[in-house]
Design a protein around this motif. Structure first.
Motif, PDB file in Angstrom:
ATOM      1  N   ASP A 129       0.648  -1.276   0.222  1.00 10.06           N
ATOM      2  CA  ASP A 129      -0.010  -0.033   0.227  1.00 10.06           C
ATOM      3  C   ASP A 129       1.054   1.397  -0.054  1.00 10.06           C
ATOM      4  OD1 ASP A 129      -2.268  -1.628   0.134  1.00 10.06           O
ATOM      5  OD2 ASP A 129      -2.619  -1.287   2.190  1.00 10.06           O
ATOM      6  N   ALA A 130       1.930   1.135   0.952  1.00 12.67           N
ATOM      7  CA  ALA A 130       2.854   2.359   0.784  1.00 12.67           C
ATOM      8  C   ALA A 130       3.339   2.641  -0.682  1.00 12.67           C
ATOM      9  CB  ALA A 130       3.967   2.228   1.848  1.00 12.67           C
ATOM     10  N   ALA A 131       3.842   1.650  -1.286  1.00 11.53           N
ATOM     11  CA  ALA A 131       4.556   1.638  -2.497  1.00 11.53           C
ATOM     12  C   ALA A 131       3.334   2.422  -3.531  1.00 11.53           C
ATOM     13  CB  ALA A 131       4.792   0.284  -2.981  1.00 11.53           C
ATOM     14  N   SER A 132       2.125   1.930  -3.550  1.00  8.29           N
ATOM     15  CA  SER A 132       1.128   2.337  -4.310  1.00  8.29           C
ATOM     16  C   SER A 132       0.885   4.036  -3.937  1.00  8.29           C
ATOM     17  CB  SER A 132      -0.296   1.794  -4.001  1.00  8.29           C
ATOM     18  OG  SER A 132      -0.069   0.316  -4.542  1.00  8.29           O
ATOM     19  N   SER A 133       1.072   4.425  -2.937  1.00  5.76           N
ATOM     20  CA  SER A 133       0.787   5.691  -2.367  1.00  5.76           C
ATOM     21  C   SER A 133       1.717   6.466  -3.158  1.00  5.76           C
ATOM     22  CB  SER A 133       0.944   5.933  -0.870  1.00  5.76           C
ATOM     23  OG  SER A 133      -0.458   5.124  -0.459  1.00  5.76           O
ATOM     24  N   ALA A 134       3.078   6.091  -2.828  1.00  8.40           N
ATOM     25  CA  ALA A 134       4.204   6.807  -3.147  1.00  8.40           C
ATOM     26  C   ALA A 134       4.148   6.768  -4.997  1.00  8.40           C
ATOM     27  CB  ALA A 134       5.562   5.887  -2.878  1.00  8.40           C
ATOM     28  N   ALA A 135       3.795   5.775  -5.446  1.00  7.29           N
ATOM     29  CA  ALA A 135       3.414   5.953  -6.882  1.00  7.29           C
ATOM     30  C   ALA A 135       2.708   6.950  -7.475  1.00  7.29           C
ATOM     31  CB  ALA A 135       3.168   4.596  -7.445  1.00  7.29           C
ATOM     32  N   ALA A 142      10.817   8.765  -4.167  1.00  6.60           N
ATOM     33  CA  ALA A 142       9.930   8.056  -2.733  1.00  6.60           C
ATOM     34  C   ALA A 142       9.385   6.675  -3.347  1.00  6.60           C
ATOM     35  CB  ALA A 142       9.174   9.105  -2.572  1.00  6.60           C
ATOM     36  N   TYR A 143       8.963   6.454  -4.431  1.00  7.28           N
ATOM     37  CA  TYR A 143       8.562   5.257  -4.894  1.00  7.28           C
ATOM     38  C   TYR A 143       9.525   3.942  -4.938  1.00  7.28           C
ATOM     39  CZ  TYR A 143       7.060   1.267  -7.362  1.00  7.28           C
ATOM     40  OH  TYR A 143       6.687   0.218  -7.641  1.00  7.28           O
ATOM     41  N   LEU A 144      10.698   4.560  -5.334  1.00  3.09           N
ATOM     42  CA  LEU A 144      11.984   3.449  -5.440  1.00  3.09           C
ATOM     43  C   LEU A 144      12.259   3.199  -3.854  1.00  3.09           C
ATOM     44  CD1 LEU A 144      14.376   4.797  -8.006  1.00  3.09           C
ATOM     45  CD2 LEU A 144      12.464   3.001  -8.075  1.00  3.09           C
ATOM     46  N   GLU A 145      12.178   3.880  -2.865  1.00  2.00           N
ATOM     47  CA  GLU A 145      12.447   3.741  -1.691  1.00  2.00           C
ATOM     48  C   GLU A 145      11.267   2.648  -0.996  1.00  2.00           C
ATOM     49  OE1 GLU A 145      15.128   4.083   0.736  1.00  2.00           O
ATOM     50  OE2 GLU A 145      16.051   4.564  -1.334  1.00  2.00           O
ATOM     51  N   ALA A 146      10.036   2.973  -1.422  1.00  2.00           N
ATOM     52  CA  ALA A 146       8.820   1.977  -0.821  1.00  2.00           C
ATOM     53  C   ALA A 146       8.962   0.618  -1.725  1.00  2.00           C
ATOM     54  CB  ALA A 146       7.623   2.727  -1.287  1.00  2.00           C
ATOM     55  N   ASP A 147       9.583   0.877  -3.046  1.00  2.00           N
ATOM     56  CA  ASP A 147       9.567  -0.296  -3.889  1.00  2.00           C
ATOM     57  C   ASP A 147      10.509  -1.523  -3.082  1.00  2.00           C
ATOM     58  OD1 ASP A 147       9.484  -2.165  -6.003  1.00  2.00           O
ATOM     59  OD2 ASP A 147      11.255  -1.063  -6.791  1.00  2.00           O
ATOM     60  N   PHE A 150       9.169  -2.944   0.071  1.00  2.00           N
ATOM     61  CA  PHE A 150       8.287  -4.139  -0.296  1.00  2.00           C
ATOM     62  C   PHE A 150       9.211  -5.372  -0.519  1.00  2.00           C
ATOM     63  CE2 PHE A 150       6.286  -6.704  -3.259  1.00  2.00           C
ATOM     64  CZ  PHE A 150       5.093  -7.089  -2.532  1.00  2.00           C
ATOM     65  N   HIS A 151      10.071  -5.043  -1.259  1.00  2.00           N
ATOM     66  CA  HIS A 151      10.885  -6.532  -1.389  1.00  2.00           C
ATOM     67  C   HIS A 151      11.586  -6.990  -0.530  1.00  2.00           C
ATOM     68  CE1 HIS A 151       9.923  -7.070  -5.859  1.00  2.00           C
ATOM     69  NE2 HIS A 151       9.848  -5.639  -5.698  1.00  2.00           N
ATOM     70  N   GLN A 152      12.289  -6.030   0.234  1.00  2.00           N
ATOM     71  CA  GLN A 152      12.850  -6.317   1.489  1.00  2.00           C
ATOM     72  C   GLN A 152      11.991  -7.293   2.384  1.00  2.00           C
ATOM     73  OE1 GLN A 152      14.583  -2.800   3.141  1.00  2.00           O
ATOM     74  NE2 GLN A 152      16.417  -3.214   2.003  1.00  2.00           N
ATOM     75  N   ALA A 153      10.890  -6.693   2.766  1.00  2.00           N
ATOM     76  CA  ALA A 153       9.857  -7.393   3.599  1.00  2.00           C
ATOM     77  C   ALA A 153       9.434  -8.658   3.171  1.00  2.00           C
ATOM     78  CB  ALA A 153       8.473  -6.630   3.826  1.00  2.00           C
ATOM     79  N   VAL A 154       9.416  -8.882   2.161  1.00  2.00           N
ATOM     80  CA  VAL A 154       9.014  -9.981   1.433  1.00  2.00           C
ATOM     81  C   VAL A 154      10.028 -11.148   1.471  1.00  2.00           C
ATOM     82  CG1 VAL A 154       8.286 -11.503  -0.724  1.00  2.00           C
ATOM     83  CG2 VAL A 154       7.123  -9.443  -0.289  1.00  2.00           C
ATOM     84  N   LEU A 155      11.317 -10.742   1.256  1.00  2.00           N
ATOM     85  CA  LEU A 155      12.392 -11.773   1.168  1.00  2.00           C
ATOM     86  C   LEU A 155      12.749 -12.111   2.666  1.00  2.00           C
ATOM     87  CD1 LEU A 155      14.527 -10.446  -1.743  1.00  2.00           C
ATOM     88  CD2 LEU A 155      13.253 -12.557  -1.625  1.00  2.00           C
ATOM     89  N   ALA A 156      12.598 -10.952   3.488  1.00  2.00           N
ATOM     90  CA  ALA A 156      12.957 -11.327   4.925  1.00  2.00           C
ATOM     91  C   ALA A 156      12.013 -12.574   5.412  1.00  2.00           C
ATOM     92  CB  ALA A 156      12.433  -9.930   5.893  1.00  2.00           C
ATOM     93  N   LEU A 157      11.075 -12.717   5.033  1.00  2.00           N
ATOM     94  CA  LEU A 157      10.042 -14.057   5.437  1.00  2.00           C
ATOM     95  C   LEU A 157      10.986 -15.466   5.080  1.00  2.00           C
ATOM     96  CD1 LEU A 157       6.763 -13.215   4.130  1.00  2.00           C
ATOM     97  CD2 LEU A 157       7.473 -12.905   6.434  1.00  2.00           C
ATOM     98  N   ALA A 158      11.914 -15.396   4.314  1.00  2.00           N
ATOM     99  CA  ALA A 158      12.867 -16.551   4.198  1.00  2.00           C
ATOM    100  C   ALA A 158      13.759 -16.999   5.211  1.00  2.00           C
ATOM    101  CB  ALA A 158      13.548 -16.378   2.843  1.00  2.00           C
TER     102      ALA A 158
END
Length: 222
Positions: A129-135, A142-147, A150-158
């Motif tokens: 949602d934060a990435a969508s808001s930044a976009a 701002a978008y690239l930081e949010a992007d 997002f990817h960091q949060a997903v991969l952290a689940l590994a």
């Protein structure tokens, strides 16, 4: 370098405003990264540490240290006795980075899709949602930081911190400015952000085929 207004580059501190003494190097590094992704520091141009230091109201030392870090990331090149030249990213280089990211992250996403519960994926929803808001703001920096967040949060689940660090380095290398005139439009940022939402939905549904298709499209397209 010509000063810009906050509206033009909100992530870059205005000229000659002293930074906080703590973490000066980090603040300078963050500001320089914002200037790179916004295009304020133009590909092919050479910038001297003393001139940039005047802009930030600091000594040249933390600027040189920050620029050396950017050089190690491939964002700038050292020009002896002159300063640092902002590197140019060719379409081939961007395609190669996208391919490496896909090779690294797609298998991880498929593993996560098969083993992570929908409830845990919902905890990632605020990042999408934060990435969508930044976009929606059209602010590329701002978008690239949010992007990246997002990817960091997903991969952290590994549960593999080295994976997160390596993937983030590749991600950042792919974010430096495109050739002049190549910056994405707001519509492009919104489309990229929408892929996050679709990918998250597929991950939560454990839809492996859709996850693989969306992930590969996301990397190749962005």
């Amino acid at each position: 370098m010509t000063p810009v207004t906050p509206e033009e580059a909100p992530c870059v501190p205005p000229p000659r405003v002293p930074l906080q003494r703590h973490s000066v190097r980090r603040q300078v590094l963050d500001a320089l990264r914002c200037a790179l992704v916004s295009g304020e520091l133009a590909p092919g141009e050479v910038y001297s540490a003393p001139v940039l230091a005047l802009r930030f109201g600091v000594s040249a030392t933390p600027v040189r240290e920050a620029m050396q870090q950017l050089a190690s990331e491939g964002a700038v090149e050292v020009v002896p006795n002159r300063g640092f030249r902002v590197a140019r990213r060719s379409e081939r280089e961007l395609a190669e980075l996208a391919e490496v990211r896909a090779l690294l992250e797609v298998p991880v996403l498929l593993t996560l899709a098969a083993g992570v519960t929908p409830e845990r994926w919902e905890r990632i929803r605020p990042f999408a949602d934060a990435a969508s808001s930044a976009a929606a703001t059209g602010d590329r920096a701002a978008y690239l930081e949010a992007d990246r967040a997002f990817h960091q949060a997903v991969l952290a689940l590994a549960g593999n911190q080295q994976l997160v660090v390596i993937a983030d380095d590749l991600h950042r290398r792919a974010q430096w400015p495109l050739p002049r005139g190549g910056a994405p439009r707001t519509a492009d940022l919104l489309a990229d952000a929408a892929q996050h939402v679709a990918l998250l939905d597929a991950l939560a549904a454990s839809d492996l085929d859709t996850v693989e298709t969306l992930a590969r499209e996301h990397f190749i397209g962005g």
